[in-house]
Design a protein around this motif. Structure first.
Motif, PDB file in Angstrom:
ATOM      1  N   UNK A 166       0.920  -1.207   0.156  1.00 22.17           N
ATOM      2  CA  UNK A 166      -0.044  -0.025   0.014  1.00 22.17           C
ATOM      3  C   UNK A 166       0.860   1.105  -0.154  1.00 22.17           C
ATOM      4  N   UNK A 167       0.666   2.158  -1.147  1.00 19.78           N
ATOM      5  CA  UNK A 167       1.530   3.311  -1.039  1.00 19.78           C
ATOM      6  C   UNK A 167       0.822   4.430  -0.434  1.00 19.78           C
ATOM      7  N   UNK A 168      -0.480   4.352  -0.554  1.00 18.59           N
ATOM      8  CA  UNK A 168      -1.310   5.567   0.187  1.00 18.59           C
ATOM      9  C   UNK A 168      -0.752   6.952  -0.242  1.00 18.59           C
ATOM     10  N   UNK A 169      -0.499   7.525   1.000  1.00 17.48           N
ATOM     11  CA  UNK A 169       0.056   9.060   0.854  1.00 17.48           C
ATOM     12  C   UNK A 169       1.729   9.014   0.948  1.00 17.48           C
ATOM     13  N   UNK A 170       2.243   7.738   1.133  1.00 17.09           N
ATOM     14  CA  UNK A 170       3.699   7.776   1.133  1.00 17.09           C
ATOM     15  C   UNK A 170       4.214   7.896   2.510  1.00 17.09           C
ATOM     16  N   UNK A 171       3.240   7.984   3.805  1.00 17.60           N
ATOM     17  CA  UNK A 171       3.814   7.994   5.206  1.00 17.60           C
ATOM     18  C   UNK A 171       4.817   6.984   5.456  1.00 17.60           C
ATOM     19  N   UNK A 172       4.336   5.780   5.349  1.00 13.26           N
ATOM     20  CA  UNK A 172       5.253   4.688   5.581  1.00 13.26           C
ATOM     21  C   UNK A 172       6.567   4.479   4.748  1.00 13.26           C
ATOM     22  N   UNK A 173       6.541   4.757   3.527  1.00 16.51           N
ATOM     23  CA  UNK A 173       7.512   4.682   2.787  1.00 16.51           C
ATOM     24  C   UNK A 173       8.700   5.816   3.224  1.00 16.51           C
ATOM     25  N   UNK A 180       9.787  13.719  -3.709  1.00 14.40           N
ATOM     26  CA  UNK A 180      10.848  13.092  -4.311  1.00 14.40           C
ATOM     27  C   UNK A 180      11.157  11.657  -4.049  1.00 14.40           C
ATOM     28  N   UNK A 181      10.405  11.033  -3.037  1.00 15.89           N
ATOM     29  CA  UNK A 181      10.870   9.484  -2.248  1.00 15.89           C
ATOM     30  C   UNK A 181      10.565   8.600  -3.371  1.00 15.89           C
ATOM     31  N   UNK A 182       9.753   8.998  -4.307  1.00 20.35           N
ATOM     32  CA  UNK A 182       9.646   7.678  -5.658  1.00 20.35           C
ATOM     33  C   UNK A 182      10.862   7.523  -6.184  1.00 20.35           C
ATOM     34  N   UNK A 183      11.617   8.565  -6.319  1.00 25.43           N
ATOM     35  CA  UNK A 183      13.021   8.591  -7.134  1.00 25.43           C
ATOM     36  C   UNK A 183      14.210   7.920  -6.227  1.00 25.43           C
ATOM     37  N   UNK A 184      14.057   7.765  -4.916  1.00 19.20           N
ATOM     38  CA  UNK A 184      15.246   7.343  -4.180  1.00 19.20           C
ATOM     39  C   UNK A 184      15.556   5.912  -4.849  1.00 19.20           C
ATOM     40  N   UNK A 185      16.789   5.681  -4.940  1.00 26.52           N
ATOM     41  CA  UNK A 185      17.474   4.662  -5.778  1.00 26.52           C
ATOM     42  C   UNK A 185      17.270   3.283  -5.089  1.00 26.52           C
TER      43      UNK A 185
END
Length: 241
Positions: free
Chosen positions: A69-76, A112-117
């Motif tokens: 679950x991506x949601x709003x990215x808080x966990x990521x 920009x966390x989706x672009x983290x390597x």
């Protein structure tokens, strides 16, 4: 008061209901009918899901994390902050529109966390990923639906069944952690975790720091391995000690 503006809609995974993305100023909300699934002002318990899990596997080399679950990215974002440069994080998101929202209208939230390597986004069912490989993950974090009793997608129930939990345990490395977020307590789910062979702890966390609704996170450990003691209140203020 600034009014809510609906930005977009998408089919829920069951195909019968509709997800709605709304914005009010800098605040975002994702709705399913009259139910608010998530709000950008309330991130504490989703962040705690990552922090509690990453603390338990700290010290491992090249840890592999699966987030359902991506949601709003808080966990990521919390996982990225906790893990080192050698980590690998896979996020499974079943609704393509949620990924598009993360890269589009909600890009400011994601920073920009989706672009983290270290990060890979897979538009896939997290259950299928779990079943695809044994002993693959140091931690599996599930923030799918509203917890063990889902409202978005009935097929999510399979994740939280005995069979689903046994599959999750098989997908973990020894000493790996299955962490599950829920809107509220569920004693039946606790029993199922134990029946599936996990050592289980529950943490009650606030939706927003020391305020907001109390949510539940199960920390289920797959047998012996490199474990850390449960974090203290000073380490994670969201945990109600």
């Amino acid at each position: 008061m600034i009014p809510w503006v609906q930005l977009d809609t998408a089919k829920a995974p069951d195909g019968d209901h509709e997800l709605r993305l709304k914005q009010r100023g800098a605040e975002f909300s994702i709705m399913l009918g009259s139910n608010e699934l998530m709000n950008s002002r309330l991130s504490g318990s989703e962040e705690a899901l990552a922090r509690l899990s990453c603390h338990r596997i700290s010290g491992r080399r090249q840890p592999k994390i699966l987030i359902g679950g991506l949601g709003m990215g808080f966990t990521l974002r919390a996982a990225i902050a906790e893990l080192g440069a050698d980590a690998g994080i896979v996020v499974a998101e079943l609704v393509p529109a949620v990924v598009a929202w993360a890269r589009g209208p909600m890009a400011s939230l994601f920073g920009g966390c989706l672009d983290d390597l270290r990060v890979t986004i897979r538009e896939a069912d997290v259950g299928q990923i779990i079943r695809s490989e044994a002993s693959a993950w140091d931690a599996i974090l599930l923030d799918v639906d509203n917890g063990p009793e889902g409202i978005v997608h009935k097929a999510n129930d399979a994740l939280y069944s005995i069979a689903g939990l046994i599959s999750a345990r098989a997908a973990l490395k020894p000493g790996g952690v299955l962490a599950v977020w829920s809107q509220g307590p569920d004693s039946g789910f606790t029993r199922r975790l134990k029946q599936a062979g996990f050592a289980v702890e529950e943490a009650k966390v606030r939706a927003n720091g020391k305020r907001g609704a109390r949510h539940v996170i199960w920390i289920a450990t797959n047998g012996p391995g490199l474990l850390q003691p449960a974090p203290s209140c000073s380490l994670l203020s969201a945990v109600l000690c």
